[in-house]
Design an enzyme around this catalytic site. Structure first.
Site, PDB file in Angstrom:
ATOM      1  N   CYS A  14       0.827  -1.167   0.001  1.00  0.00           N
ATOM      2  CA  CYS A  14       0.093   0.596   0.060  1.00  0.00           C
ATOM      3  C   CYS A  14       0.916   0.641  -0.344  1.00  0.00           C
ATOM      4  O   CYS A  14       1.579   1.455   1.162  1.00  0.00           O
ATOM      5  CB  CYS A  14      -1.264  -0.365   1.084  1.00  0.00           C
ATOM      6  SG  CYS A  14      -1.957   1.616   1.297  1.00  0.00           S
ATOM      7  N   CYS A  65      -0.213   4.189   2.245  1.00  0.00           N
ATOM      8  CA  CYS A  65       0.458   3.307   3.803  1.00  0.00           C
ATOM      9  C   CYS A  65       0.830   4.349   4.314  1.00  0.00           C
ATOM     10  O   CYS A  65       1.150   4.868   4.780  1.00  0.00           O
ATOM     11  CB  CYS A  65      -0.538   2.554   3.929  1.00  0.00           C
ATOM     12  SG  CYS A  65      -1.874   1.754   3.340  1.00  0.00           S
ATOM     13  N   ASP A  66       2.148   3.464   3.429  1.00  0.00           N
ATOM     14  CA  ASP A  66       3.278   3.671   4.005  1.00  0.00           C
ATOM     15  C   ASP A  66       4.585   3.842   2.835  1.00  0.00           C
ATOM     16  O   ASP A  66       5.764   4.216   3.210  1.00  0.00           O
ATOM     17  CB  ASP A  66       4.044   1.976   3.491  1.00  0.00           C
ATOM     18  CG  ASP A  66       3.138   1.320   4.693  1.00  0.00           C
ATOM     19  OD1 ASP A  66       2.634   1.722   5.577  1.00  0.00           O
ATOM     20  OD2 ASP A  66       3.059   0.232   4.328  1.00  0.00           O
TER      21      ASP A  66
END
Ligand code: NDP
Length: 316
Positions: free
Chosen positions: A137, A140-141
């Site tokens: 992701c 997200c990261d």
């Protein structure tokens, strides 16, 4: 022997959608019962810091956030069971679900929040470096890879979108495309091709992710039979997601990719009393906050459905 227990709201899944549905249903005195499934806490337990969920100015650790959500749901009376729903029978009412292949439960309403799982390549180093440089992701990261060099594997819209997203944070993005063309929409492909710090590696297979005790240091790729290591600190998978709907096949209407179909603007499925929330019914957004949002909607939809059922019974 069959063991039956009747439940007002049965929630399947323990990600942000399932637990948010539980908080709302519990606060409406519907005594929800939640089954966590095989990955309690869902996909967020596989990530480190969550910095895009509103309300956490310093970010929050993914597993911690899910434990907090569980506590919040339990505080209002949700019963949480660490077990798996292995079969459902929505062909008659009350709705029936089987737990761990043994116990059959009857429910007046069911909220399906079983999520989706990112597809992985199936090479051992993906697991070795999970949370230490390997991510599924970028949104997200990606932030953790600012100023670093990364690789993205995939050739669909997700890979195009994630590469473009990462190109704004990272010094360089290597896009690993296994064929000589991309499946992504033309416009997204153009965007990728016109971004100077994205290098597309055509006809390229990922052989192994390499690294040391600190995490990923590179990826060994094979282009037209030639193997070499490119130095990267992050490796992002973008080869698609798989909704966790095996158990609902033949019971609920699914789209061609296996996601549960819901009525637009609601969480209603084609079966009365069955609602779907979170990634299991969302192939586009797939964010914790959108899952929590539809989780809330599903509890409100279930509450409304149960109230209508009660009214109907009262008038019989
Ligand atoms: P897709 O299934 O569309 O694409 C998966 C890609 O991964 C394919 O290009 C495939 O290659 C590649 N792939 C699969 N397995 C491997 C492997 N083992 N090694 C290397 N490459 C592999 O998934 P997406 O997640 O990209 O998209 C899913 C859906 O969501 C699509 O309908 C998409 O349009 C939509 N979406 C829309 C977005 C938007 O509009 N903003 C953003 C993201 C997704 P190959 O082509 O060779 O099969």
């Amino acid at each position: 022997m069959e063991n039956t227990e009747k439940i007002k709201v049965l929630i399947i899944g323990s990600g942000p959608a399932g637990y948010t549905a539980a908080v709302y249903a519990a606060r409406a005195s519907l005594k929800p019962v939640l089954y966590t499934g095989s990955q309690p806490g869902g996909q967020l337990t596989t990530t480190n810091d969550v910095e895009n969920f509103p309300g956490y100015p310093e970010g929050i650790n993914g597993p911690q956030m899910m434990m907090d959500l569980q506590k919040q749901a339990e505080r209002f009376g949700t019963k949480v069971h660490f077990a798996q729903i292995t079969a459902v029978d929505f062909s008659s009412y009350p709705l029936k679900v089987t737990v761990d292949g043994k116990q059959v439960l009857e429910a007046e309403s069911v909220i399906v929040a079983t999520g989706a799982s990112a597809k992985y390549l199936g090479i051992p180093s993906e697991t070795t470096f999970a949370n230490r440089g390997v991510s599924a992701c970028a949104v997200c990261d990606g932030f953790f890879y600012r100023g670093k060099e990364v690789a993205v594997v995939g050739a669909g819209d997700s890979a195009a979108e994630e590469s473009t997203y990462l190109s704004k944070l990272c010094t360089k993005v290597h896009l690993l495309v296994r064929r000589g063309e991309m499946r992504a929409s033309k416009i997204m492909q153009e965007r990728v091709k016109n971004t100077p710090n994205i290098q597309i590696h055509w006809n390229t297979q990922t052989e192994e992710i390499v690294g040391d005790e600190h995490g990923v240091t590179g990826v060994r790729i094979n282009t037209n039979g030639e193997s070499r290591v490119i130095p990267v600190q992050g490796f992002f998978l973008a080869i698609g997601h798989k909704p966790n709907t095996e158990v609902f096949q033949g019971q609920l209407d699914l789209d061609e990719a296996g996601y549960i179909k819901v009525m637009p603007g609601s969480t209603k499925t084609n079966v009365e009393g069955v609602f779907a929330a979170g990634d299991v019914a969302d192939r586009i957004y797939r964010q914790a906050v959108t899952a929590a949002g539809t989780g809330c909607m599903s509890a409100l939809d279930a509450e409304k459905f149960l109230a209508a059922q009660e009214m109907e019974l009262a008038h019989q």
